[in-house]
Design an enzyme around this catalytic site. Structure first.
Site, PDB file in Angstrom:
ATOM      1  CG  HIS A  78      -6.034  47.897 -46.733  1.00  0.00           C
ATOM      2  ND1 HIS A  78      -6.271  46.275 -47.292  1.00  0.00           N
ATOM      3  CD2 HIS A  78      -6.757  47.385 -45.081  1.00  0.00           C
ATOM      4  CE1 HIS A  78      -6.731  45.654 -46.071  1.00  0.00           C
ATOM      5  NE2 HIS A  78      -7.347  46.758 -44.925  1.00  0.00           N
ATOM      6  CB  CYS A 133      -4.161  46.627 -53.377  1.00  0.00           C
ATOM      7  SG  CYS A 133      -3.841  44.728 -52.768  1.00  0.00           S
TER       8      CYS A 133
END
Length: 265
Positions: A78, A133
Site C-alpha cells: 500500500h 499508489c
C-alpha cells in the site's frame, strides 16, 4: 563493482482490514529476476517488513555501497500520504510507503527515503521500483493475461491508520494524490501510476500480482541485450498499461542520462 537489491512485499496489514494479494508474489518475482541478472538479493516479506526493518535494510544497502555499485529497491504494498509539514510538496502532501506495522502509525515517508538515499557515496546508482499508489487517462492496452474480476487499489487512506485526532482537515484531504515519491532522491524511480490514479492489485492467469509488476517483468524478459530503462519503460506503456480495466499510467522519473543506462547493469 557490486549489485545488490532489496525486494519488499506486503500483503498482510494487521488492524487495517485492507490486506492485499499480489505483493508477496511481486517481491519474489522481482527477486528472481534480479538474481538472474547478478544481484545479491535480500527480501522483506509481510511481518518482516516493519518500518524499522525497512529503514535498516535500505540504510545498510545504500550506505554500504561504493562508487560503481548498483542498488535496486522494489516495493509492493500500500501507499498513503500525510499532510506536508515542511512546505516542499506542491500538493500539500508527503507520500509514503506502508510498512507491515502501518496500523500502529508507522509510515515511511518520501522525505525519510530521501534522507536515507542522501547517505550514498558518489557514483552509486540507486533505482526505486514502487508498485503502490502514488497517484490520467485511460487507453485500450493489451489485457489478455488479466483475469476477470475487480482489481483492488494499493492505496491506504489516512483514515484507516491515523488516529481520529490526527486526521488532516478536509481542505487537505480533497487534494489530488501526486507522485511525491519522485522526490525520494534516487537516480531513477519506476512507479506504477501517476496523478489521480491507483496501482492495482489483481490476478493474471489465476495468480495474484500487481499490474505494474506483472507487465514490467513480462516486458523485461523480452528486452534485447543492452536495452535502456527508457526502452524498457516504452515497452510497458502504452502497450500493456493503461487499459480500460487497469486505468494506471506507469511513470519513469530520472535524468536523461539515467534513463539511458543499461537495465540492471
Amino acid at each position: 563493482m557490486s549489485k545488490k537489491a532489496l525486494c519488499i512485499g506486503i500483503n498482510d496489514y494487521p488492524g487495517t482490514q485492507n490486506d492485499l494479494s499480489g505483493c508477496v508474489n511481486d517481491a519474489n518475482d522481482w527477486a528472481a529476476a534480479l538474481t538472474a541478472r547478478g544481484f545479491a538479493v535480500t527480501k522483506l516479506i509481510d511481518a518482516q517488513a516493519t518500518k524499522a526493518a525497512m529503514v535498516s535494510a535500505i540504510s545498510g544497502l545504500v550506505g554500504g555501497a561504493a562508487k560503481g555499485d548498483s542498488v535496486v529497491i522494489t516495493y509492493s504494498g500500500h501507499g498513503t500520504w500525510v499532510p506536508d509539514q515542511n512546505g516542499d510538496e506542491p500538493d500539500g502532501r508527503d507520500e509514503g510507503l506502508c510498512p507491515w506495522d502501518i496500523g500502529s502509525g508507522k509510515v515511511l515517508l518520501d522525505d525519510e527515503i530521501a534522507a536515507l538515499f542522501a547517505h550514498r557515496a558518489a557514483g552509486v546508482r540507486v533505482l526505486l521500483i514502487s508498485d503502490s499508489c502514488h497517484s490520467g487517462s485511460v487507453t485500450k492496452g493489451d489485457s489478455d493475461d488479466l483475469d476477470a474480476g475487480m482489481p483492488r487499489a494499493r492505496f491506504l487512506p489516512p483514515s484507516v491508520w491515523m488516529k481520529a485526532d490526527e486526521l488532516p482537515a478536509s481542505r487537505v484531504s480533497s487534494l489530488p494524490i501526486i507522485s511525491g515519491m519522485s522526490r525520494s532522491g534516487g537516480d531513477l524511480l519506476m512507479a506504477g501510476c501517476l496523478d489521480t490514479q491507483f496501482s492495482w492489485d489483481t490476478r493474471f492467469k489465476g495468480r495474484p500480482n500487481g499490474a505494474f509488476t506483472y507487465y514490467a517483468l513480462k516486458t523485461l524478459a523480452a528486452l534485447p541485450a543492452g536495452a535502456s530503462y527508457a526502452q524498457w519503460f516504452k515497452a510497458i506503456t502504452p502497450t500493456y498499461l493503461p487499459t480500460n480495466q487497469l486505468p494506471q499510467n506507469p511513470q519513469l522519473f530520472g535524468s536523461r542520462t539515467a534513463r539511458a543506462w543499461k537495465v540492471f547493469a
